[in-house]
Write an enzyme that holds these catalytic residues in place. Structure first.
Site, PDB file in Angstrom:
ATOM      1  N   LYS A  77      -4.629  10.386   7.835  1.00  0.00           N
ATOM      2  CA  LYS A  77      -3.428  10.707   7.133  1.00  0.00           C
ATOM      3  C   LYS A  77      -3.957  12.169   6.907  1.00  0.00           C
ATOM      4  O   LYS A  77      -5.033  12.518   6.450  1.00  0.00           O
ATOM      5  CB  LYS A  77      -3.481   9.879   5.941  1.00  0.00           C
ATOM      6  CG  LYS A  77      -2.209  10.226   5.005  1.00  0.00           C
ATOM      7  CD  LYS A  77      -2.124   9.322   4.020  1.00  0.00           C
ATOM      8  CE  LYS A  77      -0.872   9.467   3.014  1.00  0.00           C
ATOM      9  NZ  LYS A  77      -1.000   8.430   1.710  1.00  0.00           N
ATOM     10  N   SER A 152       3.300   6.459   1.169  1.00  0.00           N
ATOM     11  CA  SER A 152       3.450   7.675   1.699  1.00  0.00           C
ATOM     12  C   SER A 152       2.617   7.775   3.056  1.00  0.00           C
ATOM     13  O   SER A 152       2.662   8.659   3.755  1.00  0.00           O
ATOM     14  CB  SER A 152       2.580   8.755   0.630  1.00  0.00           C
ATOM     15  OG  SER A 152       1.165   8.456   0.570  1.00  0.00           O
ATOM     16  N   SER A 176       0.539   3.077  -1.434  1.00  0.00           N
ATOM     17  CA  SER A 176       1.014   4.119  -0.056  1.00  0.00           C
ATOM     18  C   SER A 176       0.416   3.777   1.086  1.00  0.00           C
ATOM     19  O   SER A 176       0.614   4.081   2.216  1.00  0.00           O
ATOM     20  CB  SER A 176       0.535   5.574  -0.472  1.00  0.00           C
ATOM     21  OG  SER A 176       1.486   6.163  -1.511  1.00  0.00           O
TER      22      SER A 176
END
Lengths: 487, 96, 482
Positions: A77, A152, A176
């Protein structure tokens, strides 16, 4: 080939039936076929990945084995800093920024010889639940590209679901990791707070953030956590005790365990398909020998309000460092004050600005006690409620999200409605407890549904044990149908 | 009832240079969110201690040992402006 | 109307740890700009602070030395404000629960002891340094600020008094004696000129007898004890004149201008400040156990006030004791060594606090840079006691020793300052004088003492001033009574 699990791939690498270079090329090839539609990645590091793959193959050839991630393509990420690879947290304010160091989680993967495929998309600074708040465009759900992948950590979830990486690293502040895993039909887990070092994770809300893996199987989640967990002297909040054995009773099933169904996480706001899949899974656990009880978390409703004060308050300070002075974007001005003010207004997207304003307000003179101070007391109540619930049950279960993947653009104009969709995942962050999402089926529209297992702090072993039982009982092995088209 | 906040003051504290139009947009959105968040005030927390942190750890220290610093070239390369080994920014208000 | 000044002082002390407060970068003030920096102290994305254990140990020492209560558990907070030299745009500091609170320092001023209450001692981190460049007619270079973050994150301890100080002289004495405590502990260079010790003062005035505090003015930028005293004196006069004139005193921050000798209002940064303190979520609480606190207490060196008390026990008056402990660096060490070698404490103290101190001030020198040793002091006070030196000759000898001319004996010989204290030799001189002045001797014998002084003078002249006047007196008295 790119749809191996970590454990299959790991075994295949060791018996010589596949090379890291083949796995890596397959992942990059999948990315080249899917990225135009999915946009899981912000940066693909073809050269670096191939070099690492060749290095891993050389290590295998030389009989060196540094661990289960040796030669495994992993997507990171983009709020985890990577030395020499652009890291932006999906924000204009960091466009072009090349960190001079690796975060600890990344360093641990690299130490085993993992292959970093690239940096995945996210909601800017991890603020969002749909990966639509990226400054560089949204990521799409491989099950239906009109739908969001959740967020996210949407990019990492999609990379794993689509096969452009075997494992993804995400971060989870209010769900997330778990929510995008649920919406993309993969396994996502948030460890106990402090178990994985946050050093190198671009902070959103420091007391809530945890790094965790997104994988295809529960077994892979265990292996990933074994690699990531452990004390880090560079993180003062890192757990200092011995890392527990996550595999205790892993394949023992749920007979003799008590499963607590959280009463408040059903009913209004929960889609029928989600509820049905959830009930069906609970029944399967019951059939497998678990005792099922209903438990109550009375503070659950207000916990969402507390979260939306605590997280913005911490973020308002964490994001103060982005000021155009030392790195990243600068919008020049006649004075340094004007430079900072213009840079920050230009560099942050609307959701980030909204949360900075919210947090600044909640901490400001005259409002602290009523908002932030009170939210911290609610946090204590949430922890007490969990403690009481764990007197009645070994683990708690709920749907991971009230709905399956929603349409791109459908909630971007209503921040509050987007916030409310995090109700199932936020409590574990407030309590600092571990939780995992396991895919348990599809709704009528063919969209994946996640089942969440929560456990007390450092209770990863029982959480994995139940998650493994769920995985076996539901035997969810479906892949996004579009993969056929893209392969 | 949406909560009415002095959005311009908050934006100034946060060093966000927003237009009047943007400010009033955020003011409306934040009012609605804060109205929801204000529910924490209705919750009975009599005698409840605040939790700042999920961990009950204390005393996480490091020994007083020097560790290598970063290479200055690498650091300054990432900066928007630098000069003679320093980061360079426009002047402060007071020095004008 | 009589106005009473009310002064509170905040002192920032940079600790001389090897590494910074929250990262492993070297603490070193002579380095090239931005060479002692890392992800943590530059606030790069993703970096996290980890506190320096040595700094915590030292702040507890400081707290104990200042008679503070050590909090069993204290917290770091974030203090939020934007400033280009503050990389995170928040400072990790302490707020409602500092490591140390509620202490005091007994300050000696003109022989009197004044107790200054300490509100708190807390741990925080320093900022970077900024340099203003360009402008001023230089065409090729636009006005700008250059930033060096080597100092960012250096451990700072802030010592805050109650508004308990009522004169600039008290303020100066407090600051000097606090520095003496810090130096004794050895936890900081405590150099004002290098900024490793910095003062801010809050000043207000109120009608004598009032309990309420007036609007306080914060005065900054005082880089010496002298400028602290001057700035406060100036500020008190300024405020008094305003009040006498019927004007209000606005709460503000003012800058001391050393050259102009005035304080000036600073342009405010952002109206009223709102630091939005909240508990630092990257750090966990600091716990100091009873055992740890007592262990640290047991390792404290002898503190200045304890040393003063011991010197008073030697028979010194409290002023001399204070000057030795808190005056010029190194005097106390010389004093202790000389006394250890058997010198008379009062005599040694007299020469160190008097002539030696005056010499060092006059020459703007430090004791370390001069050749005076404890053995010299033993020798010189011995010569005085034996009558080999007169007091005035001793002053000259001491100056010579300080100037590096040699030992007291060598200087006295070289400068021909040795006193005649041999009774037999002086008797010869006395008798010679009496032989030539029979009338004078007669007068004295009949009870008229007037010529006595004349006779002493004659003997001193005959010996070129080297005869010990005490011995001369004694012999003359003997002869007169015969």
């Amino acid at each position: 080939m790119s749809y191996h699990s970590l454990s299959d791939a790991s075994a295949a690498l060791r018996d010589g039936s596949v090379t890291s270079r083949e796995l890596t090329d397959a992942a990059l090839d999948r990315a080249s076929k899917t990225e135009a539609e999915l946009h899981a990645y912000l940066t693909l590091d073809h050269d670096g990945a191939r070099q690492s793959a060749d290095a891993a193959d050389a290590a295998f050839a030389a009989g060196r084995d540094s661990g289960p991630f040796q030669g495994i393509p992993v997507a990171i990420k983009d709020n985890l800093v990577t030395r020499g690879i652009e890291t932006t947290a999906a924000s204009q304010i960091l466009a072009g920024y090349i960190p001079p160091y690796d975060g600890t989680a990344v360093a641990r993967l690299k130490a085993q010889g993992a292959v970093i495929t690239g940096k995945t998309n996210l909601d800017e600074f991890a603020m969002g639940s749909s990966t639509e708040n990226s400054a560089f465009g949204p990521t799409r759900n491989p099950w239906n590209t009109n739908r969001v992948p959740g967020g996210s950590s949407g990019g990492s979830a999609v990379a794993v679901a689509a096969g452009s990486a075997l494992v993804g690293l995400g971060s989870d502040t209010g769900g997330s990791i778990r929510q995008p895993a649920a919406l993309c039909g993969v396994v996502g887990m948030k460890p106990t707070y402090g178990l994985v070092s946050r050093y190198g994770l671009i902070a959103f809300a420091s007391s809530l953030d945890q790094i965790g893996p997104i994988t295809r199987t529960v077994e892979d989640s265990v292996a990933a956590l074994e690699t990531l967990a452990g004390h880090d002297p560079l993180d003062a909040t890192s757990y200092r005790g011995d890392v527990p054995d996550f595999r205790v009773g892993f394949d023992d099933g749920v007979a003799g365990l008590t499963i607590g169904v959280v009463r408040q996480l059903s009913g209004e706001g929960f889609e029928a398909g989600v509820e049905a899949a959830f009930r069906r899974t609970v029944d399967l656990l019951s059939e497998a020998g678990a005792r099922v009880v209903e438990v109550s978390l009375p503070s659950l409703d207000v916990s969402l309000s507390a979260y939306y004060l605590i997280a913005p308050a911490e973020c308002s300070a964490n994001l103060a460092r982005f000021d155009g002075v030392r790195y990243g974007l600068r919008h020049d001005g006649p004075t340094v004050e004007e430079m900072m003010t213009a840079t920050r207004a230009d560099g942050f997207g609307p959701e980030v600005i909204r949360r900075i304003l919210l947090g600044t307000y909640a901490l400001s003179a005259g409002y602290y006690d009523a908002f932030y101070g009170q939210a911290q007391k609610v946090r204590t109540k949430v922890i007490q409620d969990f403690e009481a619930a764990y007197e009645q049950a070994d683990v708690l279960v709920s749907p991971t999200a009230p709905t399956t993947a929603f349409e791109v653009g459908s909630k971007t104009q209503e921040p509050l409605s987007m916030y409310l969709s995090d109700i199932c995942t936020i409590p574990s962050n407030l309590a600092g407890d571990p939780a995992i999402s396991v895919p348990v089926g599809l709704d009528d529209a063919g969209l994946p549904i996640g089942f969440q297992v929560m456990a007390p702090a450092l209770g990863e072993a029982v959480m994995f044990r139940v998650a493994r039982a769920v995985e076996r009982a539901v035997a969810f092995e479906q892949r996004p149908p579009m993969l056929e088209v893209w392969s | 009832m949406p909560i009415d906040i002095d959005i311009a003051h908050v934006a100034r504290l946060a060093r966000l240079g927003l237009s009047d139009e943007e400010l009033s947009g955020y003011q409306a959105q934040l009012g609605v969110i804060l109205d929801h968040a204000a529910r924490v005030q209705e919750f009975d927390t009599e005698g409840v201690e605040p939790t700042a942190h999920p961990l009950s750890m204390v005393n996480a220290f490091r020994p007083d040992e020097v560790r290598p610093s970063l290479d200055r070239r690498e650091v300054l390369e990432q900066s928007p402006a630098h000069e003679d080994g320093y980061f360079r920014v426009p002047p402060h208000l007071e020095t004008q | 109307m009589n106005w009473e000044p009310v002064i509170g002082i905040e002192v920032h002390v940079e600790l001389k740890t090897a590494s910074k407060m929250f990262c492993g970068c070297r603490v070193d003030f002579g380095s090239e700009p931005n060479t002692n920096v890392c992800p943590v102290c530059l606030a790069l994305p993703g970096a996290l602070p980890v506190p320096n254990e040595q700094a915590i140990e030292w702040i507890v020492q400081i707290g104990l030395a200042l008679n503070c209560t050590i909090s069993p558990q204290s917290l770091f907070h974030r203090k939020n404000y934007f400033y280009a030299d503050l990389p995170k745009n928040y400072q990790i500091s302490q707020f409602d629960i500092p490591v140390c609170s509620g202490g005091f320092l007994d300050v000696v001023l003109d022989g009197e002891t004044v107790r200054v209450a300490i509100n708190r001692v807390h741990q925080e981190e320093d900022t970077g340094k900024s340099i203003h460049v360009g402008g001023g007619g230089r065409i090729h270079s636009a006005e700008a600020t250059l930033l060096d973050f080597n100092r960012a994150g250096v451990p700072l301890v802030e010592v805050v008094t109650e508004p308990d100080i009522h004169s600039p002289a008290q303020a100066r004495a407090y600051a000097q004696q606090l520095r003496s405590v810090i130096e004794t502990l050895g936890v900081s260079d405590a150099k004002l000129e290098e900024g490793s010790m910095r003062f801010d003062a809050n000043v207000s005035i109120r009608p004598q007898g009032d309990q309420e505090l007036g609007a306080k003015v914060e005065v900054k930028n005082m880089n010496s004890f002298r400028s602290l005293e001057r700035a406060l004196a100036y500020e008190i006069v300024r405020q008094t004149e305003l009040r006498e004139d019927g004007q209000r005193i606005p709460q503000e921050t003012r800058h001391w201008d050393e050259e102009a000798g005035i304080t000036q209002g600073m342009r405010s940064k952002e109206g009223s400040s709102d630091y939005r303190y909240f508990p630092e979520p990257d750090l966990v609480p600091i716990v100091v156990s009873d055992e740890q606190r007592e262990r640290i207490r047991s390792t404290l060196p002898e503190l200045p006030h304890e040393r003063r008390a011991r010197y008073v026990d030697f028979g010194l008056d409290s002023h001399a004791a204070w000057v030795l402990v808190s005056g010029e660096d190194g005097l106390a060490g010389l004093f202790e060594d000389a006394v250890g070698l058997g010198a008379d404490p009062k005599q040694v103290a007299k020469w160190l606090t008097g002539e030696t101190t005056a010499y060092l001030r006059r020459e703007d020198a430090t004791i370390e840079s001069r050749a005076l040793t404890a053995a010299h002091l033993v020798e010189m006070t011995g010569m005085l006691a034996a009558g080999k030196l007169s007091a005035s000759a001793a002053k000259e000898v001491l100056t010579g020793v300080l100037d590096g001319e040699g030992s007291p004996g060598e200087v006295a010989t070289a400068r021909d300052l040795i006193q005649m204290s041999d009774g037999a030799a002086i008797e010869v001189e006395v008798d010679a004088v009496l032989d030539s002045n029979p009338d004078a001797l007669e007068k004295i014998r009949s009870g008229d003492m007037k010529p006595f002084g004349f006779l002493v003078g004659q003997v001193m002249r005959a010996t070129s001033g080297k005869a010990d006047p005490k011995v001369v007196n004694e012999i003359l008295r003997n002869r007169a009574s015969q």
